[in-house]
Enzyme design. Structure first.
Site, PDB file in Angstrom:
ATOM      1  N   LYS A  20      37.623  90.355  94.592  1.00 27.92           N
ATOM      2  CA  LYS A  20      38.270  90.765  93.344  1.00 27.92           C
ATOM      3  C   LYS A  20      37.209  91.106  92.291  1.00 27.92           C
ATOM      4  CE  LYS A  20      42.358  87.906  94.248  1.00 27.92           C
ATOM      5  NZ  LYS A  20      43.056  86.640  94.041  1.00 27.92           N
ATOM      6  N   GLN A  35      42.851  80.846  91.062  1.00 29.33           N
ATOM      7  CA  GLN A  35      42.959  81.085  92.510  1.00 29.33           C
ATOM      8  C   GLN A  35      43.664  79.905  93.177  1.00 29.33           C
ATOM      9  OE1 GLN A  35      42.169  83.962  93.988  1.00 29.33           O
ATOM     10  NE2 GLN A  35      42.804  83.208  95.985  1.00 29.33           N
ATOM     11  N   ASP A  52      48.637  87.430  87.315  1.00 27.36           N
ATOM     12  CA  ASP A  52      49.143  87.098  88.653  1.00 27.36           C
ATOM     13  C   ASP A  52      50.678  87.091  88.665  1.00 27.36           C
ATOM     14  OD1 ASP A  52      47.726  86.695  91.003  1.00 27.36           O
ATOM     15  OD2 ASP A  52      46.834  84.815  90.286  1.00 27.36           O
TER      16      ASP A  52
HETATM   17  N1  GUN Z   1      45.999  82.782  96.801  1.00 21.87           N
HETATM   18  C1  GUN Z   1      46.507  83.612  97.749  1.00 21.87           C
HETATM   19  N2  GUN Z   1      46.997  84.729  97.178  1.00 21.87           N
HETATM   20  C2  GUN Z   1      46.788  84.613  95.860  1.00 21.87           C
HETATM   21  C3  GUN Z   1      47.088  85.458  94.751  1.00 21.87           C
HETATM   22  O1  GUN Z   1      47.648  86.572  94.853  1.00 21.87           O
HETATM   23  N3  GUN Z   1      46.714  84.985  93.535  1.00 21.87           N
HETATM   24  C4  GUN Z   1      46.109  83.771  93.381  1.00 21.87           C
HETATM   25  N4  GUN Z   1      45.805  83.375  92.144  1.00 21.87           N
HETATM   26  N5  GUN Z   1      45.829  82.967  94.382  1.00 21.87           N
HETATM   27  C5  GUN Z   1      46.166  83.394  95.615  1.00 21.87           C
END
Ligand code: GUN
Length: 294
Positions: free
Chosen positions: A53, A97, A120
């Protein structure tokens, strides 16, 4: 039947081409969209996701900062950090995350994020707006999946979509979104989960199957009807015959070839679109702030 491979890499580059103009326009107004990432512990998969990311943000000339915490961090410290980030004008978006360690109440953490910075889309306010049919921030993976339908002109109206998995990250929001009224939506959606009996009875009836359960090569040819479309959200690390670690999806793509009409590959399918939607949501957060302030 030829099975079409729906590339998320190509589609994500189309998204970035469009976003570049919006980013430039923001930069001309002295604003660089910026993301704060909170990463807790040593989960190797989480570290890789965050690295990917951050790299994308950097490549596009966007800002991001990662705040790392040890596995044994207290809930209180995390809450305090997020409140600081809410009040910090340097950041337009905040991403925590997941998964968080077991001693942390994830819901409490996600709920303290300012909904305006919740790129998110996991805050109850954002999930509530989505459920009511007026989404503001749509969670990145479901939003990326909708783009496949729009781009490849897959009309869901009159179709039966079967979602396998009910997580707040993917399964639940995509089941709600596909059933909303709208172009490329309007599906009849069934959501299956660990409590469903005879799961394959449903996948065999589906026109579109969205797999988000995290079981490698779970879905095979005999589980689908001829011509079904398979959207594979699974990212599973397994060892190949030579003992090397490889990434595979929840679908057994080899088995499905010739029976499915289209399938998203792993890697290179939904994953790149999740990152593209995170960038898009962060750009949107910066634009909204600018428009509300001006
Ligand atoms: N863990 C797995 N997928 C995601 C996501 O799309 N966002 C976040 N913050 N954590 C994740």
């Amino acid at each position: 039947m030829d099975t079409k491979i729906l590339s998320g890499v190509d589609l994500s580059f189309e998204v970035y081409t469009k976003l570049r103009e919006r980013i430039e326009s923001l930069k001309n107004q002295s604003i660089t969209p910026s993301l704060a990432v909170v990463l807790v512990g040593n989960n190797p998969a989480s570290k890789v996701y965050v690295k990917n990311k951050i790299k994308r943000f950097k490549d596009l000339g966007l800002d991001s900062s990662t705040f790392t915490f040890p596995e044994n961090v207290t809930e209180e410290s995390l809450l305090k950090k997020i409140i600081d980030l809410n009040n910090d004008n340097a950041f337009h978006g905040i991403l925590v995350q997941l998964p968080l360690p077991g001693h942390i109440d994830s819901e409490k953490i996600l709920t303290i994020i300012d909904p305006k910075k919740d790129v998110d889309g996991f805050h109850p306010v954002n999930l509530g707006n989505l459920t009511a049919g007026s989404p503001i921030f749509i969670p990145c993976t479901p939003k990326g999946i909708l783009r496949f339908f729009e781009h490849y002109k897959i009309e869901l109206s009159g179709k039966h979509v079967v979602v396998v998995g009910r997580s707040n990250i993917v399964g639940r929001p995509i089941s709600i979104l596909t059933s909303l009224k709208g172009r490329y939506l309007n599906a009849t959606t069934t959501i299956c989960h660990s409590g469903s009996s005879d799961l394959f009875k449903f996948t065999q009836m589906a026109d579109v199957i969205i797999l988000a359960l995290g079981k490698p090569h779970f879905l095979k040819s005999e589980h689908i009807k001829q011509g079904a479309i398979v959207i594979d959200v699974g990212i599973n690390r397994i060892e190949n015959k030579e003992g090397r670690g490889i990434l595979v999806g929840d679908a057994d793509i080899k088995s499905l070839e010739g029976k499915a009409s289209a399938i998203t590959p792993v890697p290179g399918g939904v994953g790149p679109m999740t990152i593209a939607m995170l960038v898009e949501n962060t750009v949107e957060a910066a634009e909204r702030l600018l428009n509300n302030e001006s």
